[in-house]
Design an enzyme around this catalytic site. Structure first.
Site, PDB file in Angstrom:
ATOM      1  N   GLU A  59     -10.173  45.832  -1.949  1.00  8.76           N
ATOM      2  CA  GLU A  59     -11.614  46.031  -1.861  1.00  8.76           C
ATOM      3  C   GLU A  59     -12.016  47.413  -2.369  1.00  8.76           C
ATOM      4  OE1 GLU A  59     -10.487  43.917   2.090  1.00  8.76           O
ATOM      5  OE2 GLU A  59      -9.479  45.085   0.514  1.00  8.76           O
ATOM      6  N   ALA A 161      19.409  25.022  -6.793  1.00 15.10           N
ATOM      7  CA  ALA A 161      19.551  24.231  -8.012  1.00 15.10           C
ATOM      8  C   ALA A 161      20.648  23.206  -7.786  1.00 15.10           C
ATOM      9  CB  ALA A 161      19.895  25.130  -9.196  1.00 15.10           C
ATOM     10  N   ASP A 207      30.207  35.438  -8.136  1.00 16.55           N
ATOM     11  CA  ASP A 207      29.439  35.499  -9.387  1.00 16.55           C
ATOM     12  C   ASP A 207      29.151  36.903  -9.889  1.00 16.55           C
ATOM     13  OD1 ASP A 207      29.329  32.721  -9.244  1.00 16.55           O
ATOM     14  OD2 ASP A 207      27.400  32.739  -8.190  1.00 16.55           O
ATOM     15  N   LEU A 211      20.999  40.102  -9.784  1.00 15.63           N
ATOM     16  CA  LEU A 211      19.875  39.871  -8.865  1.00 15.63           C
ATOM     17  C   LEU A 211      18.691  40.778  -9.204  1.00 15.63           C
ATOM     18  CD1 LEU A 211      21.724  39.434  -5.429  1.00 15.63           C
ATOM     19  CD2 LEU A 211      20.983  37.665  -7.042  1.00 15.63           C
ATOM     20  N   GLU A 303      18.590  33.389  -2.685  1.00 11.73           N
ATOM     21  CA  GLU A 303      19.402  32.738  -3.713  1.00 11.73           C
ATOM     22  C   GLU A 303      20.857  32.697  -3.279  1.00 11.73           C
ATOM     23  OE1 GLU A 303      18.411  33.291  -7.944  1.00 11.73           O
ATOM     24  OE2 GLU A 303      17.268  35.032  -7.271  1.00 11.73           O
TER      25      GLU A 303
END
Length: 372
Positions: A59, A161, A207, A211, A303
């Protein structure tokens, strides 16, 4: 009346879009959007979004851009203007002082320091107030703020996924590539709109992910990386440790974790925090999220894979699920595939509402939202 409501909806959509630009940047405050409009010719006089770090509020930004033209204008804002004194004065007072004639507010702020008081102060000063235009989208955009106020923890968006036969990864061997380039870009945009990215230590060990956000021009919007690592097994050579000076990395360990690896990680710039353990000796998920809430975190993008997803679902700590399904079947022996969903997550999805379906490249996308 119909034309007036259509205009209100139009400009509220603009305000909501402004707020979404700074999702992931405005914490610990909600990412509010605001638009000032001249009611005579419907010209936009000023736009604003809550700035990185939470100040100034949307605002105030919009009023500053409008200047003297704000007198007599209509202000569209995605969350009730604050009425309490924090690091700056209340937005409600700034709106009144600017001479705004009408405020269209999407939704009341659940913060007990506001909770209707901002709207009340505006009405007492003679400002016309309309509440509820765009409320459903505003509730979704501000879910992290609402969850933190209500439960003392951030909202959790879970990303998964899976192949078209429901597999999320291999038990051994190379990483399973499930989704295409378009989905990966969409995931990076989701990362950019989160305050932190959450993963488990097994994801880091398997992995070695970055990230981070790697969309062109948005690299600076990479959230804090948070790893759940009960015994501090995250190696100092991990990517999230090596660049902890560029993108903050926090590790949440169990209280009984050894001290030596904490010292090594701290020297590399990683912040280590400890919480109580669950029955399996892992960091207690509810405690970990409560800890993040005390740090001002409002939106967590998880994730961490199927195991963490199942644990979060079992603890009823998931507000949204983004499920990407690739077009291919799992190409290995059935006993080597890791199922994307366990029983608790399936039960959670059954109780959720599907708020978006579509395709991203060759992949299918469903977004589920918790109903209560």
């Amino acid at each position: 009346m119909a034309d007036s409501l259509a205009l209100d909806r139009r400009f509220m959509r603009d305000a909501l879009a402004m707020g979404r630009r700074n999702l992931g940047l405005a914490w610990p405050n909600p990412a509010v959007g605001a638009v000032l409009v001249d009611p005579r010719n419907h010209a936009i006089l000023g736009r604003g979004a809550t700035q990185p770090g939470g100040r100034p509020h949307a605002e105030v930004v919009a009023l500053g851009r409008a200047g003297a033209a704000a007198r007599g204008a209509t202000l569209y804002v995605t969350l009730e203007p604050c009425s309490h004194v924090g690091r700056t004065g209340p937005c409600a007072d700034a709106i009144i002082a600017a001479g705004v004639a009408r405020v269209v507010s999407a939704i009341e702020d659940p913060n007990p320091l506001v909770a209707g008081l901002g709207h009340g102060r505006l009405r007492e000063a003679g400002v016309e107030v309309l509440i509820g235009v765009g409320a459903e989208q505003a509730r979704r955009d501000h879910i992290g703020h609402f969850t933190r106020v209500r439960d003392g923890r951030p909202a959790v968006l879970l990303k998964l996924a899976q192949t078209c036969d429901g597999v999320a990864g291999r038990r051994q061997g190379p990483r399973l590539m499930i989704t295409g380039q378009e989905t990966r870009a969409r995931v990076h945009l989701m990362r950019a709109r989160a305050d932190v990215i959450l993963a488990g230590v097994n994801t880091i060990l398997a992995d070695d992910p970055d990230l981070t956000v790697r969309l062109p021009g948005m690299e600076a919007m990479s959230p804090v990386r948070v790893v759940l690592d009960s015994m501090l097994r995250t190696p100092p050579a991990a990517r999230i440790v090596q660049d902890a000076g560029r993108v903050p990395t926090w590790i949440i360990a169990a209280e009984h974790a050894p001290v030596a690896p904490e010292i090594a990680l701290a020297r590399a710039g990683v912040e280590v925090m400890r919480v109580g353990s669950d029955a399996d000796g892992r960091p207690h998920l509810a405690m970990a999220l409560q800890l993040l809430g005390t740090r001002g975190v409002t939106r967590v993008f998880c994730e961490g894979g199927p195991a963490l997803a199942e644990a979060l679902a079992a603890a009823r700590l998931v507000e949204e699920v983004a499920l990407f399904t690739g077009p291919s079947h799992f190409d290995g022996p059935p006993d080597q595939g890791v199922a994307a969903m366990g029983p608790h997550l399936r039960t959670a999805l059954d109780a959720m509402c599907v708020v978006e379906t579509g395709t991203v490249g060759d992949d299918a996308l469903q977004i589920f939202e918790r109903v209560n």
